[in-house]
Write a protein that holds these residues in place. Structure first.
Motif, PDB file in Angstrom:
ATOM      1  N   SER A 191     -37.208  34.890 -43.057  1.00 43.30           N
ATOM      2  CA  SER A 191     -36.496  33.933 -43.654  1.00 43.30           C
ATOM      3  C   SER A 191     -35.689  33.152 -42.705  1.00 43.30           C
ATOM      4  CB  SER A 191     -35.650  34.449 -45.050  1.00 43.30           C
ATOM      5  OG  SER A 191     -36.736  34.893 -45.870  1.00 43.30           O
ATOM      6  N   ILE A 192     -35.439  32.018 -42.435  1.00 39.60           N
ATOM      7  CA  ILE A 192     -34.806  31.359 -41.658  1.00 39.60           C
ATOM      8  C   ILE A 192     -33.732  30.372 -42.288  1.00 39.60           C
ATOM      9  CG2 ILE A 192     -34.713  29.698 -39.585  1.00 39.60           C
ATOM     10  CD1 ILE A 192     -36.425  31.971 -39.184  1.00 39.60           C
ATOM     11  N   VAL A 193     -32.554  30.751 -42.277  1.00 39.50           N
ATOM     12  CA  VAL A 193     -31.420  30.309 -43.041  1.00 39.50           C
ATOM     13  C   VAL A 193     -30.639  29.331 -42.183  1.00 39.50           C
ATOM     14  CG1 VAL A 193     -29.227  30.817 -44.401  1.00 39.50           C
ATOM     15  CG2 VAL A 193     -31.199  32.363 -44.103  1.00 39.50           C
ATOM     16  N   PRO A 194     -30.826  27.931 -42.669  1.00 33.01           N
ATOM     17  CA  PRO A 194     -30.116  26.844 -41.762  1.00 33.01           C
ATOM     18  C   PRO A 194     -28.623  26.923 -42.020  1.00 33.01           C
ATOM     19  CG  PRO A 194     -30.973  26.000 -43.657  1.00 33.01           C
ATOM     20  CD  PRO A 194     -31.445  27.403 -43.604  1.00 33.01           C
ATOM     21  N   GLU A 195     -27.960  26.310 -40.895  1.00 35.01           N
ATOM     22  CA  GLU A 195     -26.530  25.846 -41.098  1.00 35.01           C
ATOM     23  C   GLU A 195     -26.483  24.740 -42.218  1.00 35.01           C
ATOM     24  OE1 GLU A 195     -23.524  25.520 -37.965  1.00 35.01           O
ATOM     25  OE2 GLU A 195     -25.259  25.900 -36.657  1.00 35.01           O
ATOM     26  N   SER A 196     -25.222  24.918 -42.973  1.00 32.90           N
ATOM     27  CA  SER A 196     -25.088  24.076 -44.004  1.00 32.90           C
ATOM     28  C   SER A 196     -24.344  22.810 -43.763  1.00 32.90           C
ATOM     29  CB  SER A 196     -24.194  24.345 -45.216  1.00 32.90           C
ATOM     30  OG  SER A 196     -24.978  25.331 -45.776  1.00 32.90           O
ATOM     31  N   ILE A 197     -24.576  21.358 -43.887  1.00 34.69           N
ATOM     32  CA  ILE A 197     -24.135  20.406 -43.672  1.00 34.69           C
ATOM     33  C   ILE A 197     -23.707  19.298 -44.826  1.00 34.69           C
ATOM     34  CG2 ILE A 197     -24.190  17.980 -42.453  1.00 34.69           C
ATOM     35  CD1 ILE A 197     -26.452  19.382 -40.579  1.00 34.69           C
ATOM     36  N   SER A 198     -22.453  18.853 -44.782  1.00 34.55           N
ATOM     37  CA  SER A 198     -21.918  17.965 -45.997  1.00 34.55           C
ATOM     38  C   SER A 198     -22.953  16.898 -46.170  1.00 34.55           C
ATOM     39  CB  SER A 198     -20.584  17.640 -45.784  1.00 34.55           C
ATOM     40  OG  SER A 198     -20.288  16.591 -46.742  1.00 34.55           O
ATOM     41  N   PRO A 199     -23.568  16.441 -47.065  1.00 28.33           N
ATOM     42  CA  PRO A 199     -24.544  15.376 -47.139  1.00 28.33           C
ATOM     43  C   PRO A 199     -23.887  14.153 -47.243  1.00 28.33           C
ATOM     44  CG  PRO A 199     -24.429  16.729 -49.392  1.00 28.33           C
ATOM     45  CD  PRO A 199     -23.815  17.483 -48.287  1.00 28.33           C
ATOM     46  N   TYR A 200     -22.773  13.971 -47.500  1.00 26.24           N
ATOM     47  CA  TYR A 200     -21.781  12.932 -47.968  1.00 26.24           C
ATOM     48  C   TYR A 200     -20.904  12.569 -46.586  1.00 26.24           C
ATOM     49  CZ  TYR A 200     -23.400  13.478 -52.426  1.00 26.24           C
ATOM     50  OH  TYR A 200     -24.450  13.633 -53.440  1.00 26.24           O
ATOM     51  N   PHE A 201     -20.185  13.839 -46.041  1.00 23.46           N
ATOM     52  CA  PHE A 201     -19.301  13.545 -44.831  1.00 23.46           C
ATOM     53  C   PHE A 201     -19.950  13.615 -43.385  1.00 23.46           C
ATOM     54  CE2 PHE A 201     -16.856  15.136 -48.324  1.00 23.46           C
ATOM     55  CZ  PHE A 201     -15.723  14.204 -48.523  1.00 23.46           C
ATOM     56  N   GLN A 202     -21.254  14.276 -43.636  1.00 23.10           N
ATOM     57  CA  GLN A 202     -22.078  14.529 -42.402  1.00 23.10           C
ATOM     58  C   GLN A 202     -21.287  15.670 -41.533  1.00 23.10           C
ATOM     59  OE1 GLN A 202     -25.508  13.567 -41.098  1.00 23.10           O
ATOM     60  NE2 GLN A 202     -25.403  13.678 -43.304  1.00 23.10           N
ATOM     61  N   LEU A 203     -20.525  16.585 -42.209  1.00 23.35           N
ATOM     62  CA  LEU A 203     -19.693  17.520 -41.212  1.00 23.35           C
ATOM     63  C   LEU A 203     -20.446  18.670 -41.372  1.00 23.35           C
ATOM     64  CD1 LEU A 203     -16.069  16.359 -41.691  1.00 23.35           C
ATOM     65  CD2 LEU A 203     -17.466  16.063 -39.888  1.00 23.35           C
TER      66      LEU A 203
END
Length: 250
Positions: free
Chosen positions: A152-164
């Motif tokens: 299972s490959i767990v990606p880093e999270s990114i804020s979809p609105y702030f793009q951070l």
């Protein structure tokens, strides 16, 4: 779901010219910082995943047992270890805990996923470099857990609105009100938010004279403890769900 994770690793920064900080003292700083994190998690009764750097894991056996005994997950952080070193450390820590180590995290130096599967890991949680320019890059990344090479490959999270990104630097530098808004908005769009923080960020850099960039010393030490406490308070007050990585994935 909020996946709260901590990278347990010694600070790599050089000493300032007027001081010398030994490897033993660096390890003690890591232990003390981790105990501060555990204390805050205990207050709020929240469980997390701890990614322990492989080269120091067997020197931290008492700490690892304490982390596990409190119900937190133990996983590995691979800085630059060989597959043989990973295998030996995994075997020894599993024997210590009488539990399987399911997860591994890597950044600059990445072992092949098929090799990690052969070592009986179940998931990989790789992360990117977090420097002062990183937040200004336009980020596009899959935010769903995928299956590759039997892992299972767990990606880093990114804020979809702030793009951070939700990396260690963002947690340290952003005002908590702004950070909470990021989490709240992201959970409207994604199934989970993966937060990761480094143990060395809880170091008192006024006491320990490391040669680090000024922006990296901002809001560190006790201020990081206060910020983590504020985040966990907000999570509990709003009845937001949290999980250890292995529980969420499996």
């Amino acid at each position: 779901m909020i996946l709260l994770t901590f990278n347990i690793l010694n600070i790599e920064a050089a000493d300032q010219k007027t001081v010398e900080i030994s490897d033993v003292e660096r390890l003690k700083i890591t232990v003390d910082n981790t105990k501060a994190i555990l204390r805050i998690l205990d207050i709020h009764d929240i469980k997390a995943s701890f990614f322990v750097e492989i080269s120091i894991a067997e020197k931290l056996q008492n700490l690892i047992k304490a982390i596990s005994s409190k119900g937190h997950e133990i996983a590995f952080y691979n800085k630059d270890s060989s597959l043989q070193q990973i295998e030996e450390t995994k075997k020894n820590i599993q024997a210590l805990l009488e539990k399987q180590i399911r997860g591994i995290r890597q950044k600059d130096f990445k072992q092949p996923q098929d090799s990690l599967k052969l070592l009986e890991f179940n998931y990989v949680s790789n992360i990117d470099n977090a420097n002062i320019l990183f937040p200004f890059k336009r980020l596009k990344r899959n935010t769903e857990i995928t299956e590759e090479d039997g892992l299972s490959i767990v990606p880093e999270s990114i804020s979809p609105y702030f793009q951070l990104p939700y990396n260690d630097f963002m947690f340290q530098i952003l005002p908590m009100k702004y950070y909470r808004n990021m989490v709240f908005e992201t959970l409207k769009n994604d199934d989970f938010v993966l937060v990761y923080i480094n143990s060395w960020q809880f170091t008192d850099f006024k006491k320990y004279k490391f040669d680090i960039p000024y922006y990296r010393s901002l809001f560190s030490g006790k201020k990081m403890e206060d910020k983590l406490d504020a985040l966990l308070t907000w999570i509990n007050e709003n009845d937001m769900a949290t999980s250890r990585m292995k529980d969420y994935i499996f």
